[in-house]
Scaffold this active site. Structure first.
Site, PDB file in Angstrom:
ATOM      1  N   HIS A 186       0.861  -1.191   0.000  1.00  0.00           N
ATOM      2  CA  HIS A 186       0.000   0.000   0.000  1.00  0.00           C
ATOM      3  C   HIS A 186       0.896   1.239   0.000  1.00  0.00           C
ATOM      4  O   HIS A 186       1.490   1.592   1.014  1.00  0.00           O
ATOM      5  CB  HIS A 186      -0.887  -0.026   1.245  1.00  0.00           C
ATOM      6  CG  HIS A 186      -2.054   0.921   1.194  1.00  0.00           C
ATOM      7  ND1 HIS A 186      -2.179   1.933   0.266  1.00  0.00           N
ATOM      8  CD2 HIS A 186      -3.164   1.016   1.983  1.00  0.00           C
ATOM      9  CE1 HIS A 186      -3.308   2.591   0.483  1.00  0.00           C
ATOM     10  NE2 HIS A 186      -3.924   2.052   1.512  1.00  0.00           N
ATOM     11  N   TYR A 209      -0.508   7.631   3.232  1.00  0.00           N
ATOM     12  CA  TYR A 209       0.069   6.824   4.302  1.00  0.00           C
ATOM     13  C   TYR A 209       1.602   6.851   4.238  1.00  0.00           C
ATOM     14  O   TYR A 209       2.191   7.640   3.489  1.00  0.00           O
ATOM     15  CB  TYR A 209      -0.504   5.412   4.248  1.00  0.00           C
ATOM     16  CG  TYR A 209      -1.983   5.363   4.549  1.00  0.00           C
ATOM     17  CD1 TYR A 209      -2.492   5.864   5.751  1.00  0.00           C
ATOM     18  CD2 TYR A 209      -2.895   4.857   3.618  1.00  0.00           C
ATOM     19  CE1 TYR A 209      -3.853   5.840   6.019  1.00  0.00           C
ATOM     20  CE2 TYR A 209      -4.260   4.831   3.881  1.00  0.00           C
ATOM     21  CZ  TYR A 209      -4.735   5.330   5.090  1.00  0.00           C
ATOM     22  OH  TYR A 209      -6.077   5.325   5.357  1.00  0.00           O
ATOM     23  N   ASN A 239      -6.010  11.547  -2.565  1.00  0.00           N
ATOM     24  CA  ASN A 239      -6.185  10.993  -1.215  1.00  0.00           C
ATOM     25  C   ASN A 239      -7.146  11.884  -0.453  1.00  0.00           C
ATOM     26  O   ASN A 239      -6.815  12.415   0.585  1.00  0.00           O
ATOM     27  CB  ASN A 239      -4.840  10.856  -0.493  1.00  0.00           C
ATOM     28  CG  ASN A 239      -3.948  12.074  -0.659  1.00  0.00           C
ATOM     29  OD1 ASN A 239      -4.007  12.991   0.145  1.00  0.00           O
ATOM     30  ND2 ASN A 239      -3.147  12.111  -1.711  1.00  0.00           N
TER      31      ASN A 239
END
Length: 352
Positions: free
Chosen positions: A172, A177, A229
């Site tokens: 990911h 993140y 995002n």
């Protein structure tokens, strides 16, 4: 020309169709991030998908800040995943584990640790805890040893995934993140070999991909990117992320697939940019209709299409998609997505 329902091979992963279940955080694990029995039924219900990408799964405790999300860093978690992967395989499906570190988007209430990131920054939005959403707290810049340990944790999580019966893993690397935080100049202010130049900001991602592929094979490794995002705030500019350079590296590694969430309105078409430089299998995702998904595969703009939220309310999603049957509309209520019951998870309440 290929169709959405033709078989496909990602590296060594042979799949019966090109319909992919996108990763969906569903929060049905224990407080210790151990998968539960109800998750066996949930994933088995979706084994008609050519490939299932699991919900985001933590590689270590400091990086898993989503309440009741699963992990894969210890033996108990590995053993709890085994019945899930077994159930998927018994129904003819394939499943990979999405490996996750949230970086600065965690809260100490969940992890028991201060959030870590590429640099000392603070997420300006709200993050999840066991008592609802709260304001983000300052993250601490990772030491060099913590960076190296995190790379090892990704490797170990990949090894654990194979032991748990997964057919492979997906790294990911998006949605704001940790890996994304190293890529972005807005969140990476480091002065060492992991910050500054493009080469340095790519180093963390490259070390993770190398460690994972060396451990389990490039033919069992995929990666996820996205130009947006919005869930985490739009603090990373689309044009800032060096997808062309990343694609060159992934071509060299010969990884099994790249999955990406397509562009949002007003941004360039990322799929076209990736397709022009990445030579492997490409999976795309962004609320596609049946017609558009069929067109994307038949035109070879992508090799497969993944579907997410609409699959929550349609356990027979692939069958309906193939037959062009009306889908049960999804609901956005949090109790159906994250509240931990069977309702809205393994069964869907009838329409009112």
């Amino acid at each position: 020309m290929p169709t959405l329902f033709d078989p496909i091979v990602y590296g060594r992963i042979e799949c019966k169709n090109r319909v992919v279940l996108a990763p969906l955080t569903r929060a049905r694990s224990t407080i210790d991030s151990v998968p539960t029995d109800i998750m066996v039924k949930y994933y088995a219900q979706r084994a008609d998908f050519g490939l299932i990408i699991s919900e985001a799964t933590g590689i270590n405790r400091p990086g898993l800040g989503w309440p009741y999300a699963p992990g894969i860093w210890n033996k108990e978690q590995v053993e709890a995943w085994k019945p899930i992967t077994k159930a998927v395989h018994e129904k003819g499906g394939k499943i990979v584990c999405q490996l996750w570190h949230m970086g600065r988007l965690v809260h100490p209430e969940v992890t028991g640790c201060d959030p870590l990131s590429a640099s000392d920054t603070t997420f300006e939005g709200r993050v999840r805890t066991y008592h609802g959403k709260v304001q983000g707290v300052p993250a601490r810049e990772m030491t060099l040893e913590e960076v190296k340990q995190t790379v090892r944790d990704f490797r170990d999580a990949a090894i654990n995934s194979i032991e748990a019966g997964f057919d492979g893993v997906q790294i990911h690397a998006t949605n704001g993140y940790l890996i994304h935080q190293f890529l972005s100049e807005k969140t990476n202010h480091r002065k060492d070999e992991y910050g500054g130049s493009l080469e340095n900001r790519l180093r963390f991602l490259k070390e993770i991909v190398t460690a994972v592929t060396d451990a389990i094979g490039a033919d069992r490794t995929g990666i996820r990117f996205s130009p947006n995002n919005e869930i985490q705030g739009t603090f990373i500019d689309f044009e800032e992320i060096p997808y062309a350079e990343i694609s060159d590296f992934l071509n060299e590694k010969n990884i099994a697939f790249v999955a990406l969430r397509e562009n949002v309105e007003g941004q360039p078409h990322l799929g076209q940019k990736i397709r022009s430089c990445y030579k492997g299998k490409l999976i795309i995702n962004q609320d596609f209709t049946r017609e558009k998904a069929l067109k994307e595969v038949e035109s070879q703009a992508a090799d497969a299409v993944s579907f997410g939220r609409l699959t929550i309310s349609n356990t027979d999603f692939v069958e309906k998609l193939r037959a062009n049957i009306h889908m049960t509309p999804r609901k956005n209520e949090i109790q159906y997505w994250y509240e931990g019951t069977a309702e809205g998870y393994t069964y869907w309440p009838e329409e009112e």
